[in-house]
Scaffold this motif. Structure first.
Motif, mmCIF file in Angstrom:
data_model
loop_
_atom_site.group_PDB
_atom_site.id
_atom_site.type_symbol
_atom_site.label_atom_id
_atom_site.label_comp_id
_atom_site.label_asym_id
_atom_site.label_seq_id
_atom_site.Cartn_x
_atom_site.Cartn_y
_atom_site.Cartn_z
ATOM 1 N N TYR A 122 -19.536 72.123 -54.059
ATOM 2 C CA TYR A 122 -19.412 72.156 -55.513
ATOM 3 C C TYR A 122 -19.045 73.561 -55.987
ATOM 4 O O TYR A 122 -18.184 73.736 -56.867
ATOM 5 C CB TYR A 122 -20.715 71.701 -56.171
ATOM 6 N N LEU A 123 -19.687 74.565 -55.420
ATOM 7 C CA LEU A 123 -19.380 75.934 -55.803
ATOM 8 C C LEU A 123 -17.932 76.285 -55.484
ATOM 9 O O LEU A 123 -17.261 76.976 -56.266
ATOM 10 C CB LEU A 123 -20.327 76.905 -55.087
ATOM 11 N N GLY A 124 -17.450 75.821 -54.335
ATOM 12 C CA GLY A 124 -16.063 76.091 -53.988
ATOM 13 C C GLY A 124 -15.088 75.463 -54.959
ATOM 14 O O GLY A 124 -14.120 76.101 -55.395
ATOM 15 N N TYR A 125 -15.346 74.210 -55.310
ATOM 16 C CA TYR A 125 -14.473 73.538 -56.270
ATOM 17 C C TYR A 125 -14.557 74.186 -57.654
ATOM 18 O O TYR A 125 -13.538 74.461 -58.288
ATOM 19 C CB TYR A 125 -14.846 72.059 -56.379
ATOM 20 N N ALA A 126 -15.774 74.403 -58.137
ATOM 21 C CA ALA A 126 -15.968 74.877 -59.505
ATOM 22 C C ALA A 126 -15.497 76.317 -59.681
ATOM 23 O O ALA A 126 -14.751 76.633 -60.618
ATOM 24 C CB ALA A 126 -17.445 74.752 -59.897
ATOM 25 N N PHE A 127 -15.918 77.216 -58.791
ATOM 26 C CA PHE A 127 -15.530 78.615 -58.929
ATOM 27 C C PHE A 127 -14.049 78.818 -58.599
ATOM 28 O O PHE A 127 -13.384 79.662 -59.209
ATOM 29 C CB PHE A 127 -16.405 79.507 -58.046
ATOM 30 N N GLY A 128 -13.535 78.057 -57.615
ATOM 31 C CA GLY A 128 -12.114 78.170 -57.305
ATOM 32 C C GLY A 128 -11.250 77.762 -58.485
ATOM 33 O O GLY A 128 -10.265 78.437 -58.831
ATOM 34 N N SER A 129 -11.604 76.648 -59.121
ATOM 35 C CA SER A 129 -10.881 76.214 -60.307
ATOM 36 C C SER A 129 -11.040 77.210 -61.449
ATOM 37 O O SER A 129 -10.093 77.457 -62.207
ATOM 38 C CB SER A 129 -11.386 74.830 -60.735
ATOM 39 N N ALA A 130 -12.233 77.805 -61.576
ATOM 40 C CA ALA A 130 -12.475 78.788 -62.637
ATOM 41 C C ALA A 130 -11.571 80.003 -62.485
ATOM 42 O O ALA A 130 -11.076 80.553 -63.477
ATOM 43 C CB ALA A 130 -13.938 79.212 -62.633
ATOM 44 N N CYS A 131 -11.344 80.424 -61.249
ATOM 45 C CA CYS A 131 -10.467 81.582 -61.027
ATOM 46 C C CYS A 131 -9.031 81.270 -61.436
ATOM 47 O O CYS A 131 -8.338 82.113 -62.023
ATOM 48 C CB CYS A 131 -10.529 82.014 -59.571
ATOM 49 N N ILE A 132 -8.567 80.057 -61.126
ATOM 50 C CA ILE A 132 -7.225 79.669 -61.550
ATOM 51 C C ILE A 132 -7.147 79.643 -63.072
ATOM 52 O O ILE A 132 -6.133 80.043 -63.671
ATOM 53 C CB ILE A 132 -6.848 78.307 -60.950
ATOM 54 N N LEU A 175 -12.059 81.490 -52.147
ATOM 55 C CA LEU A 175 -13.209 80.621 -52.367
ATOM 56 C C LEU A 175 -12.976 79.242 -51.757
ATOM 57 O O LEU A 175 -13.894 78.641 -51.192
ATOM 58 C CB LEU A 175 -13.485 80.497 -53.866
ATOM 59 N N ASN A 176 -11.764 78.728 -51.877
ATOM 60 C CA ASN A 176 -11.474 77.414 -51.321
ATOM 61 C C ASN A 176 -11.581 77.428 -49.800
ATOM 62 O O ASN A 176 -12.146 76.515 -49.196
ATOM 63 C CB ASN A 176 -10.070 76.966 -51.752
ATOM 64 N N VAL A 177 -11.062 78.467 -49.175
ATOM 65 C CA VAL A 177 -11.075 78.544 -47.716
ATOM 66 C C VAL A 177 -12.487 78.740 -47.175
ATOM 67 O O VAL A 177 -12.858 78.168 -46.134
ATOM 68 C CB VAL A 177 -10.152 79.692 -47.243
ATOM 69 N N THR A 178 -13.307 79.531 -47.866
ATOM 70 C CA THR A 178 -14.635 79.866 -47.340
ATOM 71 C C THR A 178 -15.722 78.862 -47.702
ATOM 72 O O THR A 178 -16.691 78.706 -46.950
ATOM 73 C CB THR A 178 -15.058 81.257 -47.842
ATOM 74 N N LEU A 179 -15.595 78.180 -48.843
ATOM 75 C CA LEU A 179 -16.678 77.306 -49.300
ATOM 76 C C LEU A 179 -16.375 75.822 -49.116
ATOM 77 O O LEU A 179 -17.301 75.036 -48.895
ATOM 78 C CB LEU A 179 -16.987 77.568 -50.777
ATOM 79 N N VAL A 180 -15.122 75.423 -49.234
ATOM 80 C CA VAL A 180 -14.768 74.007 -49.098
ATOM 81 C C VAL A 180 -14.324 73.768 -47.682
ATOM 82 O O VAL A 180 -13.191 74.048 -47.309
ATOM 83 C CB VAL A 180 -13.667 73.622 -50.096
#
Length: 408
Positions: A222-232, A394-399
């Motif tokens: 969830y953190l990977g999806y949410a924070f990754g999208s937030a950065c975009i 974030l996507n590579v490390t968390l998802v």
């Protein structure tokens, strides 16, 4: 008229011909609340005797209110259903539109913009929850992409309306135009059924909410999806915040023509939304999300190079930004669908937290662009590039795997 609306609400949401159109309108509060007044930002600075970074406070204030408010509406939506909180949010938005139009200094305008953002976010956050109420993950991602096609007209039309208003009247009338959109959104809400059954509604007790947010913030995917999208989103809001000054002040684009250059990016997003809606059921939301994040990072690097070196002038920058903004369509819908997949019992809360992160990061990104402003496109390019690279990290490390498991 009322009987027709009642008949529409009686249909299954998936079968209602008005479902997607109404959701698209309710999701358009973000672009209608920001893009319509972008052509007037330089004029607002002159009229209120404010500097560029002070004018950008009003944009960051809206983003901050839009982000923080989602935590409120998400919890209320899980407790009382989706339609009631959306209606209250629209009313709050309308009151703030009047306050913005009557503001006499930049501080009051920023304050009303914050309140406007709090009200405006009720629709988008609970629309995402409504989609999760009705569809599973990949179908939800497809529906979100299709909805972006419906709402894609808003970011194209909004700055054009704002620019034309400036031809005939002053910037204050832009906020009256936003208030009219609020009335249209209220009518659209009346066509929608309630999608959250009473037996699925959660408690508003502080301990229950705290446990819900703890469950979300300790879930790696969830953190990977949410924070990754937030950065975009941070990169997108850097463009929204910086482009009026870059296009109008740096390159001399007329305010009434700003909307055409802005709208080019939305056409790219709509095209990629069409692509995503056609391929997501075949390849899966997570795989397309990873590819989209990689392409966005490459496009962010291109924006930085073009902005720093001035390659191609205005049209070189427009083309690079088009590539970056188009990738938003491959990221946002899939990231949000994946983030909510494991939490169907609190889709409103999961959607709210992800949305809060998006707009909070966006407000910071817009503020940084104003803080670094030096009369060139460089600061905007740096923030866009940095946001895209961080999203990929974030996507590579968390998802690490598809979120097929349910939440603990």
């Amino acid at each position: 008229m009322l009987a027709r609306l009642a008949a529409v609400r009686a249909l299954s949401p998936a079968n209602s011909p008005y479902f997607m159109a109404a959701l698209g309108i309710l999701t358009s509060f973000g672009p209608m609340g920001t893009d319509m007044y972008l052509p007037g930002m330089p004029t607002i600075g002159v009229d209120l005797r404010a500097t560029q970074d002070q004018v950008q406070w009003t944009l960051s204030a809206f983003f901050l209110g839009f982000g923080v408010g989602q935590l409120i509406w998400g919890a209320l939506g899980d407790r009382f259903g989706r339609r009631g909180p959306i209606a209250i949010g629209i009313l709050l938005y309308a009151v703030a539109c009047v306050g913005c139009s009557l503001s006499s200094d930049i501080a009051h305008l920023a304050g009303w913009r914050f309140i406007q953002g709090v009200g405006a976010c009720a629709g988008p956050v609970l629309v995402r929850a409504m989609i999760r109420d009705v569809f599973e993950r990949d179908r939800a991602a497809r529906t979100l992409s299709m909805m972006m096609l419906v709402m894609g007209a808003a970011p194209i039309i909004a700055p054009l309306i704002g620019g034309q208003i400036l031809v005939w009247a002053n910037w204050r009338w832009i906020f009256w135009g936003q208030g009219i959109f609020g009335a249209i959104a209220m009518l659209a809400l009346f066509t929608l059924p309630e999608t959250l059954a009473r037996d699925r509604r959660s408690s508003l007790r502080p301990m229950t909410l705290a446990l819900s947010y703890r469950q979300l913030l300790t879930n790696r995917s969830y953190l990977g999806y949410a924070f990754g999208s937030a950065c975009i989103y941070g990169g997108m809001f850097a463009f929204i915040s910086g482009s009026p000054f870059v296009y109008i002040d740096l390159f001399g684009v007329a305010p009434e023509n700003f909307g055409f250059l802005f709208g080019i990016n939305i056409v790219g997003m709509m095209a990629m939304s069409t692509v995503n809606s056609r391929i997501v059921m075949r390849f899966g939301a997570e795989r397309i999300l990873r590819i989209g994040t990689m392409l966005a990072a490459a496009a962010g690097l291109l924006v930085l190079v073009v902005a720093a070196l001035g390659l191609g002038g205005l049209w070189g920058l427009v083309g690079a930004l088009l590539l970056f903004m188009a990738m938003m369509a491959l990221i946002n819908a899939n990231a949000m669908a994946c983030a909510m997949q494991s939490f169907p019992h609190m889709a409103g809360t999961a959607s709210a937290l992800a949305g809060m992160l998006q707009f909070s990061v966006g407000s910071v990104a817009g503020w940084v662009v104003g803080l670094l402003a030096n009369g060139t496109a460089g600061p905007m390019g740096m923030v866009i590039c940095g946001s895209a690279l961080l999203s990929l990290l974030l996507n590579v490390t968390l998802v690490r795997r598809a979120p097929s498991q349910t939440a603990p």
